[in-house]
Design a protein around this motif. Structure first.
Motif, PDB file in Angstrom:
ATOM      1  N   THR A 301     -19.109  29.450 -16.676  1.00 46.12           N
ATOM      2  CA  THR A 301     -19.415  30.793 -17.177  1.00 46.12           C
ATOM      3  C   THR A 301     -18.150  31.600 -17.399  1.00 46.12           C
ATOM      4  O   THR A 301     -17.964  32.199 -18.460  1.00 46.12           O
ATOM      5  N   VAL A 302     -17.260  31.614 -16.422  1.00 46.00           N
ATOM      6  CA  VAL A 302     -16.075  32.474 -16.546  1.00 46.00           C
ATOM      7  C   VAL A 302     -15.095  31.945 -17.578  1.00 46.00           C
ATOM      8  O   VAL A 302     -14.306  32.726 -18.132  1.00 46.00           O
ATOM      9  N   THR A 303     -15.115  30.641 -17.869  1.00 52.13           N
ATOM     10  CA  THR A 303     -14.182  30.105 -18.867  1.00 52.13           C
ATOM     11  C   THR A 303     -14.782  30.059 -20.268  1.00 52.13           C
ATOM     12  O   THR A 303     -14.097  29.668 -21.215  1.00 52.13           O
ATOM     13  N   SER A 304     -16.023  30.480 -20.405  1.00 51.50           N
ATOM     14  CA  SER A 304     -16.693  30.402 -21.705  1.00 51.50           C
ATOM     15  C   SER A 304     -16.137  31.436 -22.689  1.00 51.50           C
ATOM     16  O   SER A 304     -15.631  32.488 -22.299  1.00 51.50           O
ATOM     17  N   ARG A 305     -16.267  31.119 -23.962  1.00 51.71           N
ATOM     18  CA  ARG A 305     -15.919  32.100 -25.005  1.00 51.71           C
ATOM     19  C   ARG A 305     -16.937  33.214 -25.092  1.00 51.71           C
ATOM     20  O   ARG A 305     -16.697  34.244 -25.737  1.00 51.71           O
ATOM     21  N   VAL A 306     -18.075  33.027 -24.458  1.00 51.07           N
ATOM     22  CA  VAL A 306     -19.167  34.000 -24.478  1.00 51.07           C
ATOM     23  C   VAL A 306     -19.673  34.179 -23.048  1.00 51.07           C
ATOM     24  O   VAL A 306     -19.951  33.199 -22.371  1.00 51.07           O
ATOM     25  N   ILE A 307     -19.755  35.433 -22.585  1.00 51.58           N
ATOM     26  CA  ILE A 307     -20.409  35.718 -21.304  1.00 51.58           C
ATOM     27  C   ILE A 307     -21.474  36.771 -21.584  1.00 51.58           C
ATOM     28  O   ILE A 307     -21.264  37.969 -21.384  1.00 51.58           O
ATOM     29  N   SER A 308     -22.592  36.322 -22.083  1.00 54.58           N
ATOM     30  CA  SER A 308     -23.693  37.238 -22.363  1.00 54.58           C
ATOM     31  C   SER A 308     -24.335  37.680 -21.047  1.00 54.58           C
ATOM     32  O   SER A 308     -24.297  36.942 -20.059  1.00 54.58           O
ATOM     33  N   PRO A 309     -24.959  38.863 -21.012  1.00 55.59           N
ATOM     34  CA  PRO A 309     -25.557  39.361 -19.766  1.00 55.59           C
ATOM     35  C   PRO A 309     -26.574  38.406 -19.161  1.00 55.59           C
ATOM     36  O   PRO A 309     -26.666  38.286 -17.935  1.00 55.59           O
TER      37      PRO A 309
END
Length: 411
Positions: A301-309
Motif C-alpha cells: 500500500t505505501v509503495t503504490s502509485r495510488v493510495i485511495s481511501p
C-alpha cells in the motif's frame, strides 16, 4: 472474565457496530449529507455504467477506468440479487452485509484459548472512522473474503487457498496473503481456483484481462506517498498539473514518470524483502500468517502509485485478524493504521479540495496519513522479521489489552 461481563462486552460491541453502521447507511443514502464531494457517485454513475455493459456478457474493455481483475464483475453485478431496490441502494445494502459478515468472522476468530476480541473491536472502530467511502466502494466485499481466508488458513488450508485466489481475482491484493502460507495444499488449491475461475471468465466474457494495460499506464495519484514530492514542488515552480486521469486524480507533467517508476521499484524491493523473509523464517506460530499478510499489504500500500481511501479497509481488515491472536506482534502497527483512518477521511472527502490544490492543509493531512502508514510498515516488518527469523531478538508483545479486548467467546 465472568460470563456476564463477557456478554455485556459483546452487547456493547454489537451496539456500537449497529449505531455506527446505521450512520454510514444514512450518509450513503444521503439522508445525512457528509462534507466534501459526493463519494457515492462511483456507485451510482461508474459502477452502474459498468453494470450495463457487463450484463451484455462482455467487459468494459474500451473504458480505461476499468482497472480490475475479472471477478470484480461479480461485485459490480451483485445488486442484481436485490432487484426490488435501485442499483445504488442495493449496492450499499450489500456493502453493509459484507461489513456484518466480516464482524461475524472476527468474532468467530476470537473463540478459543489465546484468542481475543481485539480484532472485532478494531473493525468496529476503524470502519466508521473511514466515513461513507467504505460503503461506496466494493473493497469491503473483498476484505470480507480476505478475512475469511486468513482465519481459515490454520485449520482449512484448501479453503484458505481457494479464497485467496478468488480474492485476488476480485482485486489482486489478496494474492499477497499466500506469501505467508506454508501448507502446500493451500497453494495447490489457490492455483486450481485461479486457473479455473480466470479461465471461465476468459472464455465466457471478452476483455477479461484488458485491465492489465490500463493499470500499467497509470501515473502518480495525488494521495500517494510519491505525490508529496509534487505537492511541495508546485510551490517552487514545478510546471505540471493535476487532472482526472485513468479514473483518479493524478499529477501529470515533468518528472512524474520518474516518481512512478520509483514507486514501482519500491514495490519490487518490498516483494524481494518478503521473499527473503519467507526463505529465512523458521519460527512459525498460529498468528504468523496473519502478521505476515498484514505486513505485506502495508508494504504494497505505501509503495503504490495510488493510495485511495478505500485501501485503508484492507489494512483495517488484515490488522483485525492479527489482533484476534493474543501473541500477535502487530499491536503497534495496527494502532497506527487506526490513527490513520480519521486522517484519511479528512483528506478525502472532507478537505479533498485542499489536497488537489496542494495547500498547506492538504499537504499536512497527506504527510500525517502517509507518515503513519510508513511508520506502521516499518514497525510491522521489523516485528515480523525479529519474531520469525533465527538469530534475531524477538520483539516483545504489545501491552496487554483492556477488559473489553480480553473477552473471549466461550468455545
Amino acid at each position: 472474565m465472568e460470563p456476564t461481563a463477557a456478554r455485556g462486552s459483546l452487547a456493547g460491541l454489537l451496539g456500537i457496530w449497529g449505531v455506527t453502521r446505521a450512520a454510514l447507511l444514512l450518509c450513503v443514502l444521503k439522508v445525512v449529507v457528509f462534507p466534501g464531494p459526493d463519494v457515492t457517485s462511483d456507485v451510482s454513475v461508474i459502477y452502474r455504467g459498468w453494470y450495463d455493459v457487463l450484463v451484455t456478457g462482455t467487459f468494459p474493455q474500451d473504458d480505461v477506468t476499468w482497472q480490475y481483475p475479472p471477478a470484480a464483475a461479480l461485485a459490480v453485478l451483485s445488486p442484481a440479487v436485490l432487484p426490488f431496490l435501485e442499483y445504488a441502494t442495493a449496492f450499499f445494502v450489500l456493502a453493509f452485509l459484507a461489513d456484518a459478515v466480516t464482524l461475524a468472522l472476527l468474532l468467530r476468530g476470537a473463540r478459543g484459548a489465546g484468542r481475543y476480541r481485539r480484532g472485532a473491536w478494531l473493525w468496529v472502530a476503524g470502519v466508521p472512522l473511514l466515513g461513507p467511502t467504505v460503503y461506496a466502494r466494493y473493497d469491503v466485499m473483498v476484505t470480507a473474503v480476505a478475512v475469511a481466508a486468513l482465519l481459515a488458513a490454520g485449520r482449512h488450508p484448501r479453503l484458505a487457498g481457494a479464497l485467496m485466489a478468488f480474492g485476488a481475482l476480485l482485486k489482486v491484493w489478496p494474492a499477497l496473503l499466500l506469501l505467508a502460507v506454508r501448507r502446500r495444499a493451500a497453494w495447490v488449491s489457490a492455483a486450481v481456483t485461479g486457473v479455473v475461475v480466470a479461465g471461465l471468465f476468459a472464455v465466457l466474457m471478452p476483455g477479461a484481462f484488458a485491465f492489465l494495460g490500463f493499470q500499467r499506464d497509470r501515473g502518480t495519484e495525488v494521495e500517494s506517498l510519491g505525490a508529496l514530492v509534487f505537492h511541495v514542488a508546485r510551490h517552487h515552480g514545478w510546471e505540471g498539473e493535476v487532472l482526472l486521469n485513468y479514473g483518479s486524480v493524478e499529477f501529470l507533467g515533468p518528472y512524474v514518470s520518474w516518481v512512478s517508476t520509483g514507486a514501482l521499484f519500491l514495490t519490487g524491493a518490498a516483494l524481494a524483502w518478503l521473499v527473503l523473509w519467507r526463505l529465512l523464517a523458521t519460527r512459525f506460530a498460529p498468528h504468523t500468517a496473519a502478521d505476515a499478510a498484514f505486513t505485506a499489504v502495508l508494504l504494497f500500500t505505501v509503495t503504490s502509485r495510488v493510495i485511495s481511501p478505500q485501501y485503508m479497509v484492507w489494512l483495517v481488515g488484515t490488522a483485525a485478524v492479527c489482533l484476534c491472536f493474543q501473541e500477535s506482534r502487530m499491536g503497534r502497527p495496527a494502532a497506527l493504521v487506526l490513527a490513520a483512518c480519521p486522517v484519511t477521511t479528512l483528506e478525502f472527502p472532507v478537505w479533498f479540495g485542499s489536497v488537489v490544490a496542494s495547500d498547506g492543509l492538504g499537504i499536512t493531512l497527506l504527510a500525517v496519513r502517509n507518515g503513519l502508514l510508513v511508520a506502521a510498515s516499518l514497525l510491522a516488518a521489523r516485528a515480523l522479521w525479529c519474531a520469525t527469523v533465527p538469530g534475531r531478538r524477538e520483539v516483545p508483545s504489545a501491552p496487554g489489552p483492556s477488559w473489553a479486548e480480553r473477552t473471549t467467546v466461550p468455545s
